[in-house]
Scaffold this active site. Structure first.
Site, short mmCIF file in Angstrom:
data_model
loop_
_atom_site.label_atom_id
_atom_site.label_comp_id
_atom_site.label_asym_id
_atom_site.label_seq_id
_atom_site.Cartn_x
_atom_site.Cartn_y
_atom_site.Cartn_z
CG ASP A 263 114.31 105.35 28.82
OD1 ASP A 263 113.49 105.24 29.84
OD2 ASP A 263 114.31 106.17 28.29
C1 GLC Z 1 113.71 109.51 29.73
C2 GLC Z 1 112.59 108.32 30.39
C3 GLC Z 1 111.62 107.94 29.30
C4 GLC Z 1 111.47 109.05 28.32
C5 GLC Z 1 112.80 109.18 27.55
C6 GLC Z 1 112.90 110.25 26.42
O1 GLC Z 1 114.98 108.84 30.38
O2 GLC Z 1 113.20 107.43 31.07
O3 GLC Z 1 110.51 107.75 30.16
O4 GLC Z 1 110.49 108.73 27.41
O5 GLC Z 1 113.80 109.13 28.26
O6 GLC Z 1 112.44 111.79 27.10
#
Ligand code: GLC
Length: 741
Positions: A263
């Site tokens: 993430d």
């Molecule tokens: C965010 C979220 C994740 C998302 C990623 C990209 O922090 O936790 O679900 O897909 O970053 O935006």
């Protein structure tokens, strides 16, 4: 490209070029208007890294991405195309109901269609992979990302997750209109301690395997090309560096051989967690755990090279990760066509098409949950004068904080839809929400222009508006109050300890109630809310969640009775936040509190609140009525090799065609580990004409009876079981059957 060609390509790549393929940079390094969905941690990238990174997130737009791809490929020494990923959570420009609302539809095939439509808009806008579906089980209404989940039940969660993966991906990723799906967040991100975002998750392995892992597994079995790690620690180990979770459980047990992406910044956060000393250890831990792509952090870029050159990490690990990334690009057909479906001309045709709007309205209608309908005040009566009052009367932003490309301007408000009604007399009195009164609502990213505009708009709210609303309420036969959370009060980084509506809205509700008791309340929001007073004092209560672009039309369709709300609760609606986490498939305890009647003093209960939620999982009303017989079994025992057929007859006893969600629950009465009082094992959503009756049958298999025993074995145990087929988790009569050797 053929497999052997991929392998040859990998052999030709330098160490630096391989590492670059594992770096995913925020779109802000390429375009100014990129969506930023995390903390820009001051990461430093060289120009070479920017122009050789393997993928980018947060960008969309056919023309812009084609130009970016051209610029990138002109520099790319091996013509390896750039991969574009984006959070297409519940629509790109046509915004569908939030995932929690789609869970409420109990209609996986409909969710699949919505995902396919969203994928078509994303594909034509140049996007290759979406960071969806979120398969996290959620039982805590304080957590902001309830809105992005499919609810509290592992079975419903898994069915919806698999359907959405298929909707995005179809048969082949390279097919037109298809994009890759990324099942997230592995694992158990939906169970943060105290419901506080990014907080630690403490789960026994039994609970993890029994309730939290199944939906991810179903998404992977449906063919998801990507999995994303979760921010949280799981029993003290951050998922992103957790070898057991990623190598043993995800890859070996679940057989996932696709790309594992971290993430946002989660590889670097291994340091903040206090799990790694610095960047080098973080890179090694994440790589050893099997994380292929480092999203939005400079750790892989800064440290992988050194680790390999100093022989602290094998190049084989690096090659495996790079090969998975190249394989994904190949499956998408990017080597042959780096733009995939990105096409500016098509974009104008595909996006916000009438067909997609129609689907968005259908999905919204099927997601609404009617919790109360006293005196059958709904559907509204044509001859009645109806006042539409409240912040959501003409609020266009009926979508979530995750609707990145969604624009309120595309939405039809409730009052706009009402104005088109010929057979009903509506008067709309928007009473703007006082955003400041939304406790703790801080601006997202600090630069949300809409926020400033909304605040300015809000400050215009005057006493005149309030008194106009009360005058309209006094003169109306029925008042429809449209209240709810602001869309920025749910989503990521939006946990709340107070899940009531803003006090200003409750004041408005009480003031209206004084002048008119015929109140229908429609509640918007991204989580189960504390609606005790609203439920008590309204004659009807309809949950609209965050319905998206066609929300206004859908609500008027349902209020006027042209359509029936057919949603059922995907999460228990708590009495209050003190009950949370509250969910139906709980354990009996050794001192179960008797329901309703005066409970035994020493029993599992509260002194100041019932055990039961305000409204239970699976519950919802429609505009007709049904009778469901007690289940009949074709036999009352089975061996592991046999099956039982359980049937009910359901009849529509009302005056209009309507839908019902028949839910199959099973209980294992005695086992080597305690089993829940009941668990959802199947559901069928059916529609019947007035007077029509139908036999519905569920097949009971031994697989349905399995659980993780005290040694973690996935097994069933002989003995007595109970079974219900009913219209919620609290209705129906149980029938017994035996599993025997
Ligand atoms: C965010 C979220 C994740 C998302 C990623 C990209 O922090 O936790 O679900 O897909 O970053 O935006």
């Amino acid at each position: 490209m053929k497999t052997e060609e991929l392998k040859t390509l990998l052999e030709k790549m330098s160490l630096e070029e391989k590492v670059h393929q594992l770096m995913q940079l925020p779109g802000a390094y390429y375009q100014g208007n990129a969506e930023i969905t995390g903390n820009m941690n001051g990461d430093q990238y060289t120009q070479e890294e920017v122009w050789e990174a393997g993928s980018v997130l947060g960008l969309y737009g056919a023309q812009a991405l084609r130009q970016l791809q051209d610029a990138y490929m002109a520099r790319q020494p091996h013509h390896i195309p750039l991969l574009f990923m984006l959070d297409v959570i519940h629509g790109l420009r046509t915004i569908f109901p939030i995932p929690l609302a789609q869970g409420a539809s109990f209609h996986p095939a409909l969710a699949e269609r919505c995902a396919q439509a969203a994928g078509e808009e994303a594909a034509v806008s140049g996007v290759h992979v979406t960071f969806a579906p979120m398969a996290d089980l959620v039982r805590d209404a304080r957590w902001g990302r309830c809105m992005e989940a499919y609810g509290e039940d592992p079975y419903l969660n898994g069915e919806m997750t698999a359907a959405v993966v298929k909707g995005f991906q179809g048969e082949k990723l390279r097919d037109v209109g298809r994009i890759g799906a990324c099942v997230k967040h592995f694992a158990a991100y939906g169970a943060p301690t105290a419901g506080r975002e990014y907080n630690n998750v403490e789960l026994s392995e039994h609970t993890l395997r029994e309730y939290y892992l199944p939906a991810y597994e179903k998404g992977i079995a449906a063919g998801a090309c990507m999995v994303m790690t979760s921010f949280n620690t799981l029993n003290g180990i951050p998922s992103t560096g957790n070898r057991w979770l990623m190598r043993d459980v995800l890859r070996r047990e679940m057989g996932f051989d696709g790309v594992l992406i971290s993430d946002w910044g989660a590889v670097k956060e291994l340091i903040a967690h206090g799990y790694c000393e610095g960047s080098e250890e973080a890179a090694r831990r994440a790589m050893e755990a099997g994380v292929d792509i480092d999203m939005a952090s400079d750790v892989y870029g800064k440290s992988l090279l050194r680790l390999i050159r100093e022989e602290k990490m094998s190049e084989e690990l690096l090659d495996q990760a790079v090969y998975r990334v190249l394989t994904l690009k190949n499956k998408l057909g990017l080597f042959e066509n780096p733009y995939k479906d990105g096409n500016g001309t098509q974009e104008n045709i595909v996006i916000l098409s009438e067909e997609k709007r129609k689907l968005a309205k259908e999905a919204a209608i099927e997601s609404f949950v009617l919790l109360k309908n006293q005196d059958e005040i709904l559907p509204l009566k044509k001859e009645n004068k109806v006042a539409l009052i409240g912040p959501y009367t003409d609020w266009k932003d009926m979508h979530s904080a995750w609707a990145i490309a969604g624009q309120g301007q595309d939405a039809i408000t409730v009052s706009e839809a009402a104005a088109l009604e010929k057979e009903f007399v509506f008067c709309s009195v928007p009473v703007e929400p006082i955003l400041e009164s939304y406790q703790g609502l801080s601006r997202k990213n600090g630069s949300d222009v809409q926020w400033e505009e909304a605040l300015l708009e809000n400050r215009k709210q005057t006493q005149e508006q309030r008194s106009a609303a009360l005058t309209a309420a006094a003169q109306a036969d029925t008042v429809v109050l449209l209240l709810g959370e602001h869309r920025l009060q749910s989503g990521e980084a939006a946990s709340r300890v107070d899940i009531r509506l803003p006090e200003r809205q409750m004041e408005l509700f009480r003031a209206v109630r004084k002048v008119n008791q015929n109140i229908v309340t429609v509640v918007f929001g991204g989580r189960p809310l504390d609606l005790r007073e609203i439920s008590e004092e309204s004659k009807a209560l309809l949950l609209a969640w965050l319905p998206g672009t066609e929300g206004g039309n859908a609500i008027i369709e349902v209020l006027t009775g042209r359509s029936e709300p057919t949603g059922r609760l995907p999460m228990s609606l708590p009495q209050c936040v003190g009950q949370v986490p509250v969910f139906y498939s709980e354990y009996q305890t050794g001192r179960p509190a008797a329901k309703g009647e005066d409970p035994v003093f020493y029993s599992s209960r509260y002194l100041d609140c019932p055990n039961e939620p305000l409204y239970p999982f699976g519950y919802g009303l429609g505009y007709t009525s049904f009778e469901i017989t007690v289940p009949i079994l074709n036999r009352n025992y089975m061996s592991r090799e046999e099956k039982i057929l359980a049937s009910v007859e359901i009849v529509n006893t009302g005056k209009r065609r309507g839908s019902q969600v028949l839910q199959l629950y099973i209980r294992d009465c005695v086992a080597s580990v305690v089993r829940p009082v009941k668990e959802l094992k199947g559901f069928q959503k059916i529609c019947l004409n007035p007077g029509e009756r139908k036999q519905i049958t569920f097949e009971i298999t031994e697989e349905m009876l399995r659980f993780h025993d005290e040694k973690g074995r996935w097994t069933s145990e002989e003995g007595e079981f109970q079974l219900w087929i009913s219209d919620s988790c609290v209705t129906g009569r149980a029938v017994g059957f035996t599993l025997r050797g």
